[in-house]
Design a protein around this motif. Sequence first.
Motif, PDB file in Angstrom:
ATOM      1  N   MET A   1      -8.595 -16.974  16.521  1.00 31.60           N
ATOM      2  CA  MET A   1      -7.994 -16.208  15.427  1.00 31.60           C
ATOM      3  C   MET A   1      -7.743 -14.775  15.889  1.00 31.60           C
ATOM      4  SD  MET A   1      -9.476 -15.660  11.622  1.00 31.60           S
ATOM      5  CE  MET A   1      -9.296 -17.397  11.327  1.00 31.60           C
ATOM      6  N   ARG A   2      -6.539 -14.287  15.642  1.00 28.41           N
ATOM      7  CA  ARG A   2      -6.166 -12.942  16.100  1.00 28.41           C
ATOM      8  C   ARG A   2      -6.811 -11.876  15.223  1.00 28.41           C
ATOM      9  NH1 ARG A   2      -1.967  -9.219  15.741  1.00 28.41           N
ATOM     10  NH2 ARG A   2      -1.072 -10.333  13.957  1.00 28.41           N
ATOM     11  N   ARG A   3      -7.430 -10.967  15.867  1.00 35.16           N
ATOM     12  CA  ARG A   3      -8.123  -9.890  15.148  1.00 35.16           C
ATOM     13  C   ARG A   3      -7.120  -8.916  14.555  1.00 35.16           C
ATOM     14  NH1 ARG A   3     -13.243  -6.380  17.288  1.00 35.16           N
ATOM     15  NH2 ARG A   3     -13.216  -4.805  15.692  1.00 35.16           N
ATOM     16  N   GLY A   4      -7.362  -8.467  13.322  1.00 35.60           N
ATOM     17  CA  GLY A   4      -6.481  -7.512  12.662  1.00 35.60           C
ATOM     18  C   GLY A   4      -6.548  -6.145  13.326  1.00 35.60           C
ATOM     19  N   ARG A   5      -5.466  -5.397  13.218  1.00 36.67           N
ATOM     20  CA  ARG A   5      -5.411  -4.076  13.841  1.00 36.67           C
ATOM     21  C   ARG A   5      -6.254  -3.071  13.070  1.00 36.67           C
ATOM     22  NH1 ARG A   5       0.769  -2.697  14.460  1.00 36.67           N
ATOM     23  NH2 ARG A   5      -0.153  -0.786  15.300  1.00 36.67           N
ATOM     24  N   TRP A   6      -6.345  -3.229  11.776  1.00 39.06           N
ATOM     25  CA  TRP A   6      -7.096  -2.300  10.934  1.00 39.06           C
ATOM     26  C   TRP A   6      -8.364  -2.962  10.439  1.00 39.06           C
ATOM     27  CZ3 TRP A   6      -3.529   1.044   7.312  1.00 39.06           C
ATOM     28  CH2 TRP A   6      -2.641   1.769   8.117  1.00 39.06           C
ATOM     29  N   SER A   7      -9.392  -2.143  10.269  1.00 44.26           N
ATOM     30  CA  SER A   7     -10.627  -2.658   9.691  1.00 44.26           C
ATOM     31  C   SER A   7     -10.466  -2.800   8.186  1.00 44.26           C
ATOM     32  CB  SER A   7     -11.790  -1.712  10.001  1.00 44.26           C
ATOM     33  OG  SER A   7     -11.606  -0.467   9.323  1.00 44.26           O
ATOM     34  N   LEU A   8     -11.364  -3.582   7.582  1.00 44.09           N
ATOM     35  CA  LEU A   8     -11.322  -3.795   6.132  1.00 44.09           C
ATOM     36  C   LEU A   8     -11.493  -2.477   5.387  1.00 44.09           C
ATOM     37  CD1 LEU A   8     -11.284  -5.692   3.688  1.00 44.09           C
ATOM     38  CD2 LEU A   8     -13.759  -5.962   3.958  1.00 44.09           C
ATOM     39  N   LYS A   9     -12.365  -1.625   5.881  1.00 47.16           N
ATOM     40  CA  LYS A   9     -12.607  -0.333   5.242  1.00 47.16           C
ATOM     41  C   LYS A   9     -11.331   0.509   5.225  1.00 47.16           C
ATOM     42  CE  LYS A   9     -15.669   3.701   5.510  1.00 47.16           C
ATOM     43  NZ  LYS A   9     -16.788   4.313   6.252  1.00 47.16           N
ATOM     44  N   SER A  10     -10.624   0.541   6.351  1.00 49.98           N
ATOM     45  CA  SER A  10      -9.384   1.324   6.430  1.00 49.98           C
ATOM     46  C   SER A  10      -8.317   0.768   5.499  1.00 49.98           C
ATOM     47  CB  SER A  10      -8.866   1.332   7.870  1.00 49.98           C
ATOM     48  OG  SER A  10      -9.821   1.901   8.745  1.00 49.98           O
ATOM     49  N   VAL A  11      -8.212  -0.558   5.461  1.00 46.49           N
ATOM     50  CA  VAL A  11      -7.209  -1.195   4.600  1.00 46.49           C
ATOM     51  C   VAL A  11      -7.469  -0.863   3.137  1.00 46.49           C
ATOM     52  CG1 VAL A  11      -6.330  -3.413   3.770  1.00 46.49           C
ATOM     53  CG2 VAL A  11      -6.698  -3.059   6.210  1.00 46.49           C
ATOM     54  N   ILE A  12      -8.733  -0.964   2.719  1.00 48.23           N
ATOM     55  CA  ILE A  12      -9.074  -0.692   1.315  1.00 48.23           C
ATOM     56  C   ILE A  12      -8.770   0.763   0.965  1.00 48.23           C
ATOM     57  CG2 ILE A  12     -10.987  -0.522  -0.324  1.00 48.23           C
ATOM     58  CD1 ILE A  12     -12.244  -2.916   1.063  1.00 48.23           C
ATOM     59  N   ILE A  13      -9.172   1.701   1.844  1.00 52.72           N
ATOM     60  CA  ILE A  13      -8.960   3.123   1.568  1.00 52.72           C
ATOM     61  C   ILE A  13      -7.465   3.431   1.470  1.00 52.72           C
ATOM     62  CG2 ILE A  13      -9.197   5.441   2.522  1.00 52.72           C
ATOM     63  CD1 ILE A  13     -11.897   4.574   3.668  1.00 52.72           C
ATOM     64  N   VAL A  14      -6.694   2.950   2.441  1.00 54.85           N
ATOM     65  CA  VAL A  14      -5.250   3.208   2.435  1.00 54.85           C
ATOM     66  C   VAL A  14      -4.588   2.581   1.213  1.00 54.85           C
ATOM     67  CG1 VAL A  14      -3.077   2.753   3.642  1.00 54.85           C
ATOM     68  CG2 VAL A  14      -5.097   3.484   4.929  1.00 54.85           C
ATOM     69  N   PHE A  15      -4.946   1.340   0.931  1.00 49.87           N
ATOM     70  CA  PHE A  15      -4.335   0.644  -0.204  1.00 49.87           C
ATOM     71  C   PHE A  15      -4.645   1.347  -1.518  1.00 49.87           C
ATOM     72  CE2 PHE A  15      -4.493  -2.600  -3.560  1.00 49.87           C
ATOM     73  CZ  PHE A  15      -3.193  -3.083  -3.477  1.00 49.87           C
ATOM     74  N   VAL A  16      -5.903   1.703  -1.737  1.00 56.15           N
ATOM     75  CA  VAL A  16      -6.277   2.373  -2.987  1.00 56.15           C
ATOM     76  C   VAL A  16      -5.600   3.733  -3.083  1.00 56.15           C
ATOM     77  CG1 VAL A  16      -8.194   3.378  -4.280  1.00 56.15           C
ATOM     78  CG2 VAL A  16      -8.460   1.146  -3.208  1.00 56.15           C
ATOM     79  N   CYS A  17      -5.538   4.465  -1.969  1.00 47.94           N
ATOM     80  CA  CYS A  17      -4.893   5.784  -1.986  1.00 47.94           C
ATOM     81  C   CYS A  17      -3.412   5.667  -2.319  1.00 47.94           C
ATOM     82  CB  CYS A  17      -5.088   6.473  -0.641  1.00 47.94           C
ATOM     83  SG  CYS A  17      -6.783   7.033  -0.339  1.00 47.94           S
ATOM     84  N   VAL A  18      -2.738   4.679  -1.721  1.00 46.24           N
ATOM     85  CA  VAL A  18      -1.311   4.491  -2.002  1.00 46.24           C
ATOM     86  C   VAL A  18      -1.096   4.140  -3.471  1.00 46.24           C
ATOM     87  CG1 VAL A  18       0.681   2.991  -1.546  1.00 46.24           C
ATOM     88  CG2 VAL A  18      -0.675   3.874   0.353  1.00 46.24           C
TER      89      VAL A  18
END
Length: 531
Positions: A1-18
């Motif tokens: 399985m290919r590892r994601g470029r962003w961590s879960l923490k980064s995704v959540i922070i960016v998504f919530v901020c947007v």
Amino acid sequence: MRRGRWSLKSVIIVFVCVVVTFSLLITDLLISSRIASETEKNQAEQARSVARMVAHSPLVIEAMSGKRDEKDIQSYANEMRKVTNVYFIVVMDMNAIRKSHPDSNKIGLPFRGGDEGPVLKGREHASISKGSLGPSLRSFTPIKDEKGKQIGAVAVGISLDNVEKAVKKSRTGIYIGTLIGLLIGVLGAVILARYIKKILLGLEPFAIAKLLEERSAMLQSVREGIVAVDQESKITLVNRAALKMFHKAGLPDNPLGVNIERYLSTTRLKDLLQTGKAELDEEQNLNGMTILTNRVPVIVGNKVVGAIATFRDKTEIQVLAEELTGVRTYADALRAQAHEYMNKLHVILGMVHTGYYEKVVEYINETVNHRNNEIGFVTKKIKDPVLAGFLIGKLSYARESGTELSVLCEQPIPQPEDSDITHELITILGNLIDNAIMAVSGCPLKKVTVSLDYADDILTIEVKDTGKGMSEEIQNQIFNKGFSTKGENRGLGLYLVSQAVKKLDGDLILSSKPEKGTVFAVYIPYDGEGD
């Protein structure tokens, strides 16, 4: 399985901020437009109030009616302008000639702006226009005398610069609120990300997906049945092996979400959720099918959040055990016989070298007759070939260990109607004989006697040794699982004996005294073939 470029923490922070930023921007656009409109409306209302106040002033009415000096209007208008903080207050007659103005030089000149027409016709209104003082928001109100006849008009202006300042001031509050909301959103996103990471034990989504795939493959590949329940005793997981056994036992095919007590009343998983203590190698009845099960609690943060049971059909285990027991017994018997006959060959060789040929012949005949008599006795009295072979192997094993093992049987023991009984009998006899042989090791008299008797559909087994015996304290614990006086990782033999006797609805009696040996007596209901 290919590892994601962003961590879960980064995704959540960016998504919530947007999401927060986008929401606040939309809110800002909607509210700013409304606030600008409301601010302009409030400014216009303020101008209208001042215009009405001037238009209804007795001083203005009297001056416009010619009852007093018109110069008083200028003084009054300037005073009102300062008090109300408006841009200008202009009083005009019906010909739009100014009677007051912030610039006194413009008094007596026509009103400029071109928007005074409606008020001179008696209609109150507001407009935005450019006059001698620049662009402004204007409110017009007619002036009427005591008889209701219009004698002039009042124009009150508010500078558009002031209006824009008021709007900007209102928007500043919105911008500050938006910024604070954005900061709170970012902080909340960070806290949320940390909380989710803590719940997920620090794992990233790709790692969780990999674990789930591995767990699913592992659960479906094992031959043991696996069932998991949550805190409310509801079934949350069942693998293929478990479904196959449930189907074999006549249970419904889809147990997910069902309370385990309703689906399978004989389980103890609900009790396990309360006690939190694991139960290993326990027998359980599954709609008439006997299974061996292990039950363990699922503990997270010192709290029981569920339980898992693994189980397997005991019939399959018995088949494997019988195969293993048969091979082991056969190997032990061959090893014991090889050792025994090697010693006998050494005796024969010595007698040949010394020339005692007649003694050699006599010794060989005696050995052969003893062996034939021993095998003949066992096979004659024990009709079950598996059990008979087992006892013959134990006789060889006892001779090799230097123990005198005697098998006594007055009445023939028929072969059981149920073949499963043979397995339990081997468990009982094997462990009792092995324990007896170990008990007499180191004793002057090494003798073990096995007595078998069959009458009135009851099989009686008695194993007696000349060992050192046991104290009452040891006798009270000897059948407990894991208890042993011989060291660690032992203590299963007599526990298995007690379980086998219990399964056969039999009785087990222990009689032992220190230095006087031990006797185990077993009484089992026994239906033989041909009875």
